[in-house]
Design a protein around this motif. Structure first.
Motif, short mmCIF file in Angstrom:
data_model
loop_
_atom_site.label_atom_id
_atom_site.label_comp_id
_atom_site.label_asym_id
_atom_site.label_seq_id
_atom_site.Cartn_x
_atom_site.Cartn_y
_atom_site.Cartn_z
N UNK A 93 43.76 38.60 37.73
CA UNK A 93 44.48 37.33 37.44
C UNK A 93 44.02 36.48 38.57
N UNK A 94 43.72 36.88 39.63
CA UNK A 94 43.18 35.93 40.77
C UNK A 94 41.91 35.30 40.52
N UNK A 95 41.05 36.25 39.60
CA UNK A 95 39.68 36.00 39.25
C UNK A 95 39.75 35.05 38.36
N UNK A 96 40.65 35.19 37.34
CA UNK A 96 40.80 34.05 36.32
C UNK A 96 41.03 32.64 36.93
N UNK A 97 41.92 32.71 37.76
CA UNK A 97 42.12 31.30 38.30
C UNK A 97 41.13 30.75 39.13
N UNK A 98 40.38 31.61 40.06
CA UNK A 98 39.35 31.12 40.97
C UNK A 98 38.11 30.98 40.13
N UNK A 99 37.72 31.49 38.83
CA UNK A 99 36.72 30.84 38.04
C UNK A 99 36.90 29.77 37.54
N UNK A 100 38.21 29.30 37.03
CA UNK A 100 38.58 28.17 36.58
C UNK A 100 38.45 27.06 37.28
N UNK A 101 38.91 27.29 38.84
CA UNK A 101 38.63 26.42 39.59
C UNK A 101 37.09 26.10 40.07
N UNK A 102 36.43 27.12 39.96
CA UNK A 102 35.30 27.02 40.70
C UNK A 102 34.99 27.26 42.19
N UNK A 103 35.89 28.24 42.64
CA UNK A 103 36.33 28.49 43.79
C UNK A 103 35.09 29.73 44.44
N UNK A 104 33.93 29.34 44.55
CA UNK A 104 32.86 30.41 44.76
C UNK A 104 32.91 31.09 46.02
N UNK A 105 33.30 30.71 47.18
CA UNK A 105 33.53 31.70 48.24
C UNK A 105 34.51 32.58 48.13
N UNK A 106 35.51 32.05 47.51
CA UNK A 106 36.78 32.88 47.35
C UNK A 106 36.33 34.08 46.58
N UNK A 107 35.69 33.48 45.08
CA UNK A 107 35.26 34.68 44.40
C UNK A 107 34.15 35.66 44.68
N UNK A 108 33.53 35.08 45.77
CA UNK A 108 32.69 36.16 46.42
C UNK A 108 33.33 37.20 47.34
N UNK A 109 34.23 36.63 47.76
CA UNK A 109 35.08 37.62 48.70
C UNK A 109 35.88 38.54 47.80
N UNK A 110 36.38 37.94 46.60
CA UNK A 110 37.17 38.80 45.67
C UNK A 110 36.29 39.84 45.30
N UNK A 111 35.03 39.67 44.94
CA UNK A 111 34.20 40.73 44.30
C UNK A 111 33.68 41.84 45.21
#
Length: 536
Positions: free
Chosen positions: A440-458
């Motif tokens: 759920x978090x990934x879908x939102x962060x991808x839509x926003x383009x929040x690259x640093x936070x996506x990196x931490x999530x992955x």
């Protein structure tokens, strides 16, 4: 009547008409010329017109009108940072109000100026009864402009004194007065901006969102408007960023950076631009914007510290936050610094420091009790409980934070809380629940383009435990991934690497498969998170 339905006022046309006849204008027309010049950013013309208008009113025996001109002259000079001249004209106002023919119409300006002076001297408590008296006197004299400005000042003082409920009631009253059409444009502009700025500074994002929309509607009815356009746009951009409209917010802020003249507003605009670049992973542009903001005297924390955190420079991040915490800040700004301090302290493994920042953040939330501050405090407490091995205690705190962020329609912080909720679920043995939260978090962060936070999530969510240095990519696939991470299209990559678009598409598909990620943005986040490319 709703503000958006109000007729458009053409200040540019009005100024042109009046300026062409300046030599023969009477007192009222000179006053109007001063206002039109002020609204269109012609400060020298505005001063000259109001100086002449006040003298002409005195010649005509209209002391109240002369005092009004002197008040607005002093007010606008103060807004422009000309404090010495502003005080001189306010002294002139008090001299005029001491004349025998002074009456209730002049007394209201004297009372308002006394309250403003007391607040400016650092005595908000002493200003409260003065603002109340000024508002009451203005209401009795049927001067709604002074009543609105005095009520605005009263609300600001009450909030400053830790009485936000009383203060916000006053600020709401001002906004309703403006919306009903009872306040002139010359008073509506500064009152609007001061109220919205006060709400944002105190973390009351619910009210700020409503009144920022109305502020925007008001600005749109003022053709040629200059003094408030930059501040209005910046307030709207702040609210847009909260709501996840990062592209529109960036465009709006960059416009302010190009056109704004006021140093304080320009510094705030550069800081907001830096933050928008930072959350999107544009570190080089963020760094340049932080530098511009700092050169203008704007505090660049906690944004700069969080950028250092994104780059793994935790000690540097902590040093910046430590300095910022020692500075007297408004509640919302201080809460942001404290929330960042909790995250960086946890990343550094310093639980004692994290708890200290969290406790101060909780006290701030209790004092002002807005959903934004409550969410920040609950999130910090939940993340600490999780790090201390107490997932059962962490979950309700994190859920409460998520509910407040959702109530504020703030997708980015809400997604970050869901990552923490997923971690708590994993710590409690619920891996399936954890992955659902991560998804759920990934879908939102991808839509926003929040690259640093996506990196931490992955980094957090992956269960493959693949070696970062060997994800199984070929040399060519690594080259393609490097360009994908820069946001390049398949066509542009093909041109750069002298390949066909079909070949690039095949490489991209292979990369997604080998990294076990669903999209280009997820591949970008994986690449940053596993050190395959550099953030910048």
């Amino acid at each position: 009547m709703a503000i958006r339905d109000a007729p458009v006022v053409d200040w540019t046309g009005r100024f042109d008409d009046l300026a062409a006849q300046e030599a023969i204008l009477g007192a009222d027309e000179l006053d109007e010329l001063g206002q039109a010049a002020w609204f269109t950013g012609r400060d020298e013309v505005s001063r000259r017109a109001w100086e002449r208008a006040h003298l002409r009113h005195l010649d005509d025996g209209n002391l109240a009108a002369a005092v009004r001109c002197v008040f607005w002259l002093g007010f606008t000079l103060s807004e422009q940072g000309e404090e010495v001249l502003a005080r001189s004209w306010m002294g002139r106002l008090f001299d005029l109000c001491a004349r025998p023919e002074a009456d209730a119409r002049t007394e209201v300006f004297q009372e308002l100026c006394g309250a403003v002076a007391r607040y400016a001297q650092g005595d908000p408590e002493g200003s409260v009864p003065l603002y109340r008296q000024a508002a009451d006197s203005a209401a009795a004299a049927r001067d709604t402009d002074v009543e609105a400005l005095a009520t605005m000042g009263l609300g600001r003082s009450l909030v400053h004194l830790g009485r936000p409920e009383e203060g916000f009631v006053c600020l709401d009253r001002v906004m309703l007065m403006i919306g009903s059409g009872r306040v002139s444009d010359r008073a509506a502009g500064p009152a609007f901006c001061a109220v919205v700025a006060s709400l944002l500074a105190r973390g009351d994002l619910e009210r700020a969102r409503v009144w920022t929309r109305d502020l925007g509607d008001w600005c749109d009815t003022q053709r040629g408007l200059e003094p408030f356009r930059g501040e209005c746009t910046l307030h709207r951009a702040t609210v847009m960023q909260l709501g996840g409209e990062w592209g529109a917010a960036t465009k709006a802020v960059e416009q302010v950076c190009r056109t704004e003249k006021r140093t304080e507003t320009l510094g705030n605009a550069w800081y907001r631009a830096a933050e928008l670049h930072r959350v999107a992973g544009r570190a080089a542009r963020a760094r340049d914007a932080f530098r511009e903001a700092a050169a203008l005297g704007r505090e660049v924390q906690p944004g700069l510290a969080l950028m250092h955190r994104d780059g793994g420079e935790l000690d540097t991040a902590w040093s910046g936050l430590t300095r910022a915490r020692a500075t007297a800040l408004g509640p919302a700004e201080r809460a942001e610094v404290l929330a960042a301090a909790v995250r960086v302290a946890l990343d550094r493994g310093r639980l004692t420091e994290a708890r200290a920042a969290s406790e101060e953040l909780a006290a701030c939330a209790v004092a002002f009790d807005t959903p934004c501050l409550r969410a920040q405090a609950a999130q910090a407490s939940g993340e600490i409980a999780l790090r201390e091995g107490r997932p059962a205690e962490a979950l309700p705190l994190l859920r409460a934070a998520w509910l407040d962020w959702r109530r504020l329609d703030a997708p980015h912080p809400a997604a970050l809380v869901r990552i923490a909720i997923g971690s708590a679920a994993r710590a409690a043995g619920d891996e399936e629940g954890a992955q659902l939260e991560f998804d759920a978090a990934r879908a939102v962060l991808e839509g926003l383009g929040a690259v640093p936070d996506l990196a931490r999530l992955e980094r957090l969510a992956t269960t493959a435990h693949r070696e970062a240095s060997d994800p199984g990519l070929s040399r060519r696939e690594r080259e393609v991934l490097e360009l994908v991470a820069k946001g390049w299209s398949n066509r542009r990559i093909a041109e750069r690497l002298f390949l066909s678009e079909r070949t690039v598409a095949r490489h991209v598909g292979s990369i997604l498969s080998k990294l076990d990620v669903p999209s280009r943005s997820a591949a970008t986040a994986y690449a940053f998170g596993h050190g395959l490319v550099g953030i910048g």
